[in-house]
Design a protein around this motif. Structure first.
Motif, PDB file in Angstrom:
ATOM      1  N   VAL A   8       0.853  -1.187   0.000  1.00 29.14           N
ATOM      2  CA  VAL A   8       0.000   0.000   0.000  1.00 29.14           C
ATOM      3  C   VAL A   8       0.890   1.238   0.000  1.00 29.14           C
ATOM      4  CG1 VAL A   8      -1.782   1.296   1.224  1.00 29.14           C
ATOM      5  CG2 VAL A   8      -1.824  -1.215   1.248  1.00 29.14           C
ATOM      6  N   GLY A   9       0.622   2.138  -0.932  1.00 23.85           N
ATOM      7  CA  GLY A   9       1.361   3.391  -1.012  1.00 23.85           C
ATOM      8  C   GLY A   9       0.414   4.573  -0.982  1.00 23.85           C
ATOM      9  N   ALA A  10       0.971   5.765  -1.005  1.00 25.14           N
ATOM     10  CA  ALA A  10       0.149   6.977  -0.969  1.00 25.14           C
ATOM     11  C   ALA A  10       0.763   8.050  -1.857  1.00 25.14           C
ATOM     12  CB  ALA A  10       0.006   7.501   0.455  1.00 25.14           C
ATOM     13  N   LEU A  36       5.749   6.432  -0.378  1.00 25.90           N
ATOM     14  CA  LEU A  36       5.046   7.702  -0.231  1.00 25.90           C
ATOM     15  C   LEU A  36       5.585   8.653  -1.286  1.00 25.90           C
ATOM     16  CD1 LEU A  36       3.193   9.729   1.230  1.00 25.90           C
ATOM     17  CD2 LEU A  36       5.077  10.156   2.836  1.00 25.90           C
ATOM     18  N   ILE A  37       4.684   9.161  -2.115  1.00 24.78           N
ATOM     19  CA  ILE A  37       5.053  10.087  -3.187  1.00 24.78           C
ATOM     20  C   ILE A  37       4.357  11.411  -2.927  1.00 24.78           C
ATOM     21  CG2 ILE A  37       4.956  10.529  -5.673  1.00 24.78           C
ATOM     22  CD1 ILE A  37       4.793   7.431  -5.999  1.00 24.78           C
ATOM     23  N   VAL A  38       5.126  12.476  -2.853  1.00 23.58           N
ATOM     24  CA  VAL A  38       4.583  13.808  -2.602  1.00 23.58           C
ATOM     25  C   VAL A  38       4.874  14.693  -3.809  1.00 23.58           C
ATOM     26  CG1 VAL A  38       4.570  15.812  -1.070  1.00 23.58           C
ATOM     27  CG2 VAL A  38       4.943  13.521  -0.114  1.00 23.58           C
ATOM     28  N   VAL A  39       3.822  15.233  -4.389  1.00 23.12           N
ATOM     29  CA  VAL A  39       3.965  16.110  -5.554  1.00 23.12           C
ATOM     30  C   VAL A  39       3.759  17.546  -5.076  1.00 23.12           C
ATOM     31  CG1 VAL A  39       3.160  16.655  -7.873  1.00 23.12           C
ATOM     32  CG2 VAL A  39       3.084  14.289  -7.059  1.00 23.12           C
ATOM     33  N   ILE A  40       4.848  18.297  -5.047  1.00 26.51           N
ATOM     34  CA  ILE A  40       4.815  19.695  -4.592  1.00 26.51           C
ATOM     35  C   ILE A  40       4.886  20.577  -5.817  1.00 26.51           C
ATOM     36  CG2 ILE A  40       5.950  21.438  -3.171  1.00 26.51           C
ATOM     37  CD1 ILE A  40       7.163  19.175  -1.531  1.00 26.51           C
ATOM     38  N   ARG A  52      10.626  17.181   3.220  1.00 29.13           N
ATOM     39  CA  ARG A  52      11.962  16.600   3.185  1.00 29.13           C
ATOM     40  C   ARG A  52      12.470  16.277   4.588  1.00 29.13           C
ATOM     41  NH1 ARG A  52      13.246  13.496   0.839  1.00 29.13           N
ATOM     42  NH2 ARG A  52      13.383  14.381  -1.233  1.00 29.13           N
ATOM     43  N   SER A  53      12.167  17.119   5.559  1.00 29.95           N
ATOM     44  CA  SER A  53      12.687  16.895   6.914  1.00 29.95           C
ATOM     45  C   SER A  53      11.881  15.840   7.672  1.00 29.95           C
ATOM     46  CB  SER A  53      12.675  18.208   7.709  1.00 29.95           C
ATOM     47  OG  SER A  53      11.342  18.676   7.884  1.00 29.95           O
ATOM     48  N   GLN A  54      10.625  15.660   7.307  1.00 31.35           N
ATOM     49  CA  GLN A  54       9.749  14.776   8.074  1.00 31.35           C
ATOM     50  C   GLN A  54       9.667  13.365   7.506  1.00 31.35           C
ATOM     51  OE1 GLN A  54       6.155  16.764   9.311  1.00 31.35           O
ATOM     52  NE2 GLN A  54       5.034  14.849   9.592  1.00 31.35           N
ATOM     53  N   THR A  55      10.019  13.180   6.217  1.00 35.98           N
ATOM     54  CA  THR A  55       9.854  11.876   5.581  1.00 35.98           C
ATOM     55  C   THR A  55      11.025  11.580   4.649  1.00 35.98           C
ATOM     56  OG1 THR A  55       8.765  12.626   3.546  1.00 35.98           O
ATOM     57  CG2 THR A  55       7.367  12.357   5.483  1.00 35.98           C
ATOM     58  N   ASP A  56      11.059  10.337   4.186  1.00 35.50           N
ATOM     59  CA  ASP A  56      11.981   9.968   3.108  1.00 35.50           C
ATOM     60  C   ASP A  56      11.193   9.739   1.820  1.00 35.50           C
ATOM     61  OD1 ASP A  56      10.660   7.683   3.790  1.00 35.50           O
ATOM     62  OD2 ASP A  56      12.456   6.423   3.990  1.00 35.50           O
ATOM     63  N   ALA A  57      10.129  10.505   1.657  1.00 33.99           N
ATOM     64  CA  ALA A  57       9.238  10.359   0.507  1.00 33.99           C
ATOM     65  C   ALA A  57       9.953  10.663  -0.795  1.00 33.99           C
ATOM     66  CB  ALA A  57       8.042  11.302   0.653  1.00 33.99           C
TER      67      ALA A  57
END
Length: 249
Positions: A8-10, A36-40, A52-57
Motif C-alpha cells: 500500500v502506497g500513498a 510515499l510520493i509527494v507532488v509539490i 523533506r525533513s519529516q519523511t523519506d518520501a
C-alpha cells in the motif's frame, strides 16, 4: 496495522500547505506504507522543507502550479504499490479513517471513493457541482454511487485500475471515473471522511460560479462526452418506439 499482504502506497499533492502538510504526513506515517510520493507544485512556502525533513518520501517538485489532479496523475505514474491512496496536503485525515479505503481496495475493489453523501444535505440545497456529479453517475447506470466522485479525496485505486484507465486520464477525475465504468471496473464508496468541513476556503473556491466549481462542472461535461463517444448519443437509454424515419418521408 493493515490486515493485508499487498503493498500500500500513498500519493499526496501539495501547493502552499505548510500549515497542514505536517499533519497529513504524520497520519500517513502511522500506516505501514511501502512508498510515499509527494507532488509539490507551485509552492512558495516551506512545504518542501517540511516534507523533506519529516519523511523519506519520493518528491516531485515543480515551480509552476500543476493543479491537484495533474499532481495525482504524476504520482500515479510513479507509484509501484498494489494499492495507492490519494490525498491532498491541506486536509489531514486520521490513519484509522484511511484504513477502510486501503483494505477495500486490497480485497478486490478497483476504485474506492469517499462517500461524502452524509455531508451534503438535501437535494434542494445542493450546488451545481454536487448535482452534476450525481447526474454523471446516474446516466452511467451507477445511481448507487450518488454524488461520489474521484474529485474528492481520500480515495484509493488498485495498480491494475490505474493501468487500465491510463494514468494521464487521472488529470480529469470524472473522465477517469467514466472510463473505469466503461471498462467494467469495480467501484465502491466504502467509507466516509468529511472533507467538506475541512476544505480550506480560498478565493478560487468561494462564491457562486467560482473558478473551481466551473472547472469541476467542465470536467464532468468532458466525462459525459467520453461516455457519449463510447456508447452513442443515447448511451444506455433506448428509444425503441419512435419510428423517426417516417418524418423523413
Amino acid at each position: 496495522m493493515l490486515p493485508t499482504e499487498q503493498r500500500v502506497g500513498a500519493v499526496v499533492t501539495v501547493m502552499n500547505e505548510q500549515e497542514t502538510i505536517g499533519g497529513v504526513l504524520a497520519e500517513l506515517q502511522r500506516l505501514p506504507l511501502t512508498e510515499l510520493i509527494v507532488v509539490i507544485n507551485g509552492s512558495r512556502d516551506a512545504s518542501y522543507d517540511i516534507v523533506r525533513s519529516q519523511t523519506d518520501a519520493t518528491i516531485v517538485h515543480t515551480h509552476a502550479p500543476l493543479g491537484h489532479d495533474v499532481g495525482r496523475a504524476l504520482g500515479a505514474k510513479l507509484a509501484r504499490a498494489d494499492v495507492v491512496l490519494f490525498l491532498d496536503g491541506d486536509i489531514p485525515v486520521k490513519a484509522e479513517e484511511l484504513v477502510p479505503f486501503a483494505l477495500t481496495a486490497a480485497q478486490g475493489s478497483d476504485i474506492v471513493l469517499n462517500d461524502i453523501s452524509p455531508y451534503v444535505g438535501r437535494f434542494e440545497d445542493r450546488d451545481a457541482v454536487t448535482m452534476v456529479k450525481e447526474f454523471v453517475n446516474r446516466v452511467m447506470g451507477r445511481g448507487d454511487l450518488g454524488i461520489n466522485s474521484l474529485t474528492a479525496v481520500p480515495h484509493a485505486m488498485r495498480s491494475e485500475a490505474i493501468a487500465r484507465i491510463g494514468h494521464p486520464h487521472l488529470a480529469v477525475p470524472p473522465k477517469a471515473q467514466v472510463l473505469a465504468m466503461l471498462h467494467g471496473l469495480v467501484i465502491r464508496a466504502a467509507a466516509s471522511v468529511d472533507v467538506i468541513a475541512g476544505n480550506r476556503t480560498r478565493a478560487m473556491n468561494t462564491g457562486q460560479h467560482n473558478p473551481v466549481a466551473e472547472l469541476i462542472v467542465g470536467d464532468h461535461l468532458e466525462a459525459l462526452h467520453e461516455a457519449l463517444t463510447a456508447q452513442g448519443k443515447r448511451m444506455a437509454f433506448p428509444d425503441p418506439y419512435r419510428r423517426r424515419v417516417m418524418t423523413m418521408a
